[in-house]
Design a protein around this motif. Structure first.
Motif, mmCIF file in Angstrom:
data_model
loop_
_atom_site.group_PDB
_atom_site.id
_atom_site.type_symbol
_atom_site.label_atom_id
_atom_site.label_comp_id
_atom_site.label_asym_id
_atom_site.label_seq_id
_atom_site.Cartn_x
_atom_site.Cartn_y
_atom_site.Cartn_z
ATOM 1 N N MET A 1 0.840 -1.192 0.000
ATOM 2 C CA MET A 1 0.000 0.000 0.000
ATOM 3 C C MET A 1 0.880 1.248 0.000
ATOM 4 O O MET A 1 1.768 1.412 0.832
ATOM 5 C CB MET A 1 -0.891 -0.018 1.256
ATOM 6 N N ALA A 2 0.622 2.122 -0.979
ATOM 7 C CA ALA A 2 1.481 3.302 -1.158
ATOM 8 C C ALA A 2 1.196 4.354 -0.074
ATOM 9 O O ALA A 2 0.097 4.441 0.462
ATOM 10 C CB ALA A 2 1.243 3.897 -2.532
ATOM 11 N N GLN A 3 2.229 5.136 0.220
ATOM 12 C CA GLN A 3 2.113 6.204 1.216
ATOM 13 C C GLN A 3 1.490 7.441 0.575
ATOM 14 O O GLN A 3 1.794 7.780 -0.556
ATOM 15 C CB GLN A 3 3.523 6.533 1.728
ATOM 16 N N VAL A 4 0.614 8.129 1.313
ATOM 17 C CA VAL A 4 -0.017 9.334 0.775
ATOM 18 C C VAL A 4 0.645 10.557 1.413
ATOM 19 O O VAL A 4 1.002 10.528 2.588
ATOM 20 C CB VAL A 4 -1.548 9.286 1.021
ATOM 21 N N SER A 5 0.874 11.601 0.626
ATOM 22 C CA SER A 5 1.569 12.772 1.179
ATOM 23 C C SER A 5 0.843 14.062 0.833
ATOM 24 O O SER A 5 0.067 14.117 -0.115
ATOM 25 C CB SER A 5 2.996 12.833 0.639
ATOM 26 N N THR A 6 1.085 15.087 1.639
ATOM 27 C CA THR A 6 0.501 16.401 1.367
ATOM 28 C C THR A 6 1.464 17.214 0.497
ATOM 29 O O THR A 6 2.585 16.786 0.229
ATOM 30 C CB THR A 6 0.210 17.140 2.682
ATOM 31 N N SER A 7 1.011 18.401 0.061
ATOM 32 C CA SER A 7 1.804 19.179 -0.886
ATOM 33 C C SER A 7 2.980 19.881 -0.202
ATOM 34 O O SER A 7 2.909 20.247 0.962
ATOM 35 C CB SER A 7 0.916 20.212 -1.582
ATOM 36 N N HIS A 8 4.075 20.049 -0.948
ATOM 37 C CA HIS A 8 5.231 20.787 -0.432
ATOM 38 C C HIS A 8 4.852 22.232 -0.133
ATOM 39 O O HIS A 8 5.231 22.797 0.887
ATOM 40 C CB HIS A 8 6.374 20.759 -1.451
ATOM 41 N N ARG A 9 4.066 22.835 -1.045
ATOM 42 C CA ARG A 9 3.723 24.244 -0.822
ATOM 43 C C ARG A 9 2.845 24.404 0.410
ATOM 44 O O ARG A 9 2.904 25.419 1.088
ATOM 45 C CB ARG A 9 3.071 24.872 -2.050
ATOM 46 N N GLY A 10 2.018 23.392 0.679
ATOM 47 C CA GLY A 10 1.194 23.428 1.883
ATOM 48 C C GLY A 10 2.049 23.385 3.133
ATOM 49 O O GLY A 10 1.847 24.156 4.071
ATOM 50 N N ASN A 11 3.038 22.503 3.113
ATOM 51 C CA ASN A 11 3.899 22.372 4.287
ATOM 52 C C ASN A 11 4.831 23.559 4.463
ATOM 53 O O ASN A 11 5.384 23.760 5.544
ATOM 54 C CB ASN A 11 4.687 21.066 4.205
ATOM 55 N N LEU A 13 3.838 26.675 4.170
ATOM 56 C CA LEU A 13 3.083 27.828 4.702
ATOM 57 C C LEU A 13 3.374 28.026 6.184
ATOM 58 O O LEU A 13 3.421 27.065 6.945
ATOM 59 C CB LEU A 13 1.578 27.609 4.568
#
Lengths: 400, 400
Positions: A1-11, A13
């Motif tokens: 099961m692949a890992q899900v990640s949030t956006s670089h630009r979000g992190n 902020l």
């Protein structure tokens, strides 16, 4: 099961730096301590009753979408207000109503700058400018100013030296947040020359336009729009002027057809602002002019209370700002954030303490503003006097 | 003097295609023609009086900022509503209140996708998805569906084949705008498997969640959030459900700590949603459940009027959607936009005509939907019957 990640630009902020102090303030309040809040620009004055009457007499049913660019009734009232300000060349189609000044700012920056483009802004500046620019992948480039001369603008050569081919605009607030500094005609004229020579935009945040304490009038960009139709954008808001922070009512004013075209597309993208807020805003036409006379008089009194009492504290440096309801103060210590935490956690007089906004939150440049605080004089004079006394005695306890 | 220019990304934004028809509608109305508007999803039903009462009894002064993530009273009312829906594992901190569903969508996309990243979306889809994605420099990639089988999802293999290393999410609306198509548990389960296997997000737009006409219940992502806490985001809004389009009240619901952290930073960046709208929304707790029973019954009646009358028109193809208040219709002509213009400009029965939304506005893929229209059944049954009759006779005149 692949890992899900949030956006670089979000992190990437940032939260506002004031946020760091919130848990300490909460703890103090929960333990029964009274906290005088000088940290945010949420004024304590009442909303003019003309606006509240609109709610109490509400009769539009259903609550339909508002026009994307703003309800005609509101725009008509705004136009009349601006005409009263002397901006006689302004037309209804030069005004676009936004969801608060924040949206006006975001839309203006989007309209003029692409990913990686730069916008100059006199530093210190309102922390949310950074957050909104960062959302749009726009780089803010500070124009350095200093508390030593009350945060006046540097000369033209210094500003011109910061401009390169990616620079799209100079953004400024006057009267300023967090400084209260109010640019005079000479300063505005210099900025206009720069914009013209370099082919860039001036974006003025004029939300504190009515709160001026000197005899000089507020110098707005609007009267210059006929001469420079393609370079100028003015941002405005009801929030501070009418104690309507929670009514999200901002305005973007421009005579640039290209800018307005993009802003209208953005406005269409989010369908509508708040119909209730906008219909309430239309009652602007009924608000007596003396509203500002009274609130400005009150704010000037508060400013003087703050400054006169700060003068009594050894080692504190400040200046006399001409507008808004903020001022920056240099403290005779190393770290104003640590001192602010100290006040909230440890220091009380009569079971009362003060919440301040650490200065560094208004600087993008590292290591600047570390020993500064911003004071928002949004409580009455008696409270302010008590608050400044707590700061003074707190400094003694902190350094002693 | 240097030339000043606007941003490339600004100039790349599209207006909605409905906009093109507005001048023709305006001209018809100004000449005294009655225009039945089936082109926008602004429902004609009344706002429940429980909400309006909040305005009429308004007593908060000044109108202060709302909490960035939403007023606690509103979140409490929403939590109670969701619990009533059967989503018993949801907590208050899983709900973030936004400025309309539009902001919820924009924030969700920002949180999961960087510049140039891709989000899959079943096509046709709500035109504003494109505008909001384009603002964020995110590429929407269509999942093709067809009117032939009522816009059901293709099989898992077909969707998997569209996913690459830049794909961050599948975004969908169910019940759908513009199709009314409502995904069943099998379809949602397939999407969940894809999200899990590929490590991407599912973003569900559930603003039409209560308008379901079959005996099947709405299949929400929320009950799956405990099992897949890191992959799921649900978008919601008061607008359609309570005829509150002009109250900008949206919600983003997720159990992903990372997503919520970014969304909270975005919420801080714009300071506050509308306090009045939010306090009004808190009256949700007082709205009787039968509100939906009545409005769904009315909408189902209208859907049947539309479909039964469309059946009488030669060459027209449609299907029976299970939810929302839209359906797509294939017309026996080449260019539905040209036909829509023809209706507004030339065709009248009893001095009445119809405004339609051309289908191609809901497709990103070029040359798709050209002969389709979307009908929003947002007027009463008698008007709808008249409108479909005008479409039928209009087709005869147009093709004859």
């Amino acid at each position: 099961m692949a890992q899900v990640s949030t956006s670089h630009r979000g992190n990437a902020l940032n939260y506002s730096s004031i946020r760091k102090l919130l848990p300490y303030a909460k703890k103090a309040i929960e333990s029964g301590v009274k906290v005088i809040k000088l940290n945010i620009g949420d004024p304590d004055l009442k909303t003019p009753k003309e606006f509240l009457n609109v709610l109490q007499n509400w009769d539009i049913d259903p609550i339909r979408y508002a026009q994307p660019a703003g309800e005609p009734e509101l725009i008509k009232a705004l136009l009349s207000y601006y005409h009263d300000c002397g901006y006689i060349d302004l037309s209804a189609e030069d005004i676009i109503v936004t969801i608060g000044g924040s949206e006006a700012l975001s839309m203006a920056m989007f309209a003029v700058a692409d990913i990686g483009d730069e916008i100059l802004v006199p530093e210190p500046f309102f922390a949310n400018y950074s957050i909104l620019a960062s959302q749009l992948s726009i780089k803010l480039v500070p124009i350095p100013t200093s508390i030593k001369n009350g945060f006046r603008l540097p000369n033209k050569k210094k500003i011109m030296g910061l401009i390169n081919e990616r620079t799209k605009a100079v953004l400024y607030s006057s009267p300023g947040n967090p400084t209260g500094t109010t640019y005079n005609e000479k300063e505005i004229t210099m900025l206009l020359e720069i914009a013209k020579e370099k082919g860039i935009y001036l974006i003025s945040d004029e939300v504190y336009r009515e709160f001026i304490f000197s005899d000089d009038k507020h110098v707005s960009l609007v009267p210059y729009m006929n001469k420079y139709p393609n370079n100028l954008i003015m941002l405005d808001s009801f929030s501070k002027r009418y104690n309507l922070c929670g009514a999200r009512l901002g305005m973007l004013v421009s005579k640039s057809e290209k800018v307005k075209d993009i802003v209208l597309r953005l406005a269409n993208g989010r369908l509508s602002g708040g119909l209730i807020d906008q219909m309430m805003g239309a009652a602007l036409k009924d608000v007596p002019k003396k509203h500002f006379v009274n609130s400005t008089k009150e704010l000037k009194k508060r400013r003087d209370v703050v400054i006169n009492n700060l003068k009594k504290i050894k080692g504190v440096k400040t200046y006399v700002p001409d507008g808004a309801f903020y001022l920056m103060v240099e403290l005779p210590i190393k770290d104003a954030e640590d001192f602010s935490r100290f006040l909230l956690e440890e220091f009380r007089i009569d079971n009362t303490t003060v919440m301040l906004a650490p200065g560094k939150g208004f600087y993008l440049t590292k290591n600047k503003g570390i020993n500064e605080i911003r004071i928002a004089y949004v409580v009455n004079s008696a409270e302010l006097k008590k608050a400044i006394d707590i700061i003074g005695k707190g400094l003694e306890a902190y350094t002693g």
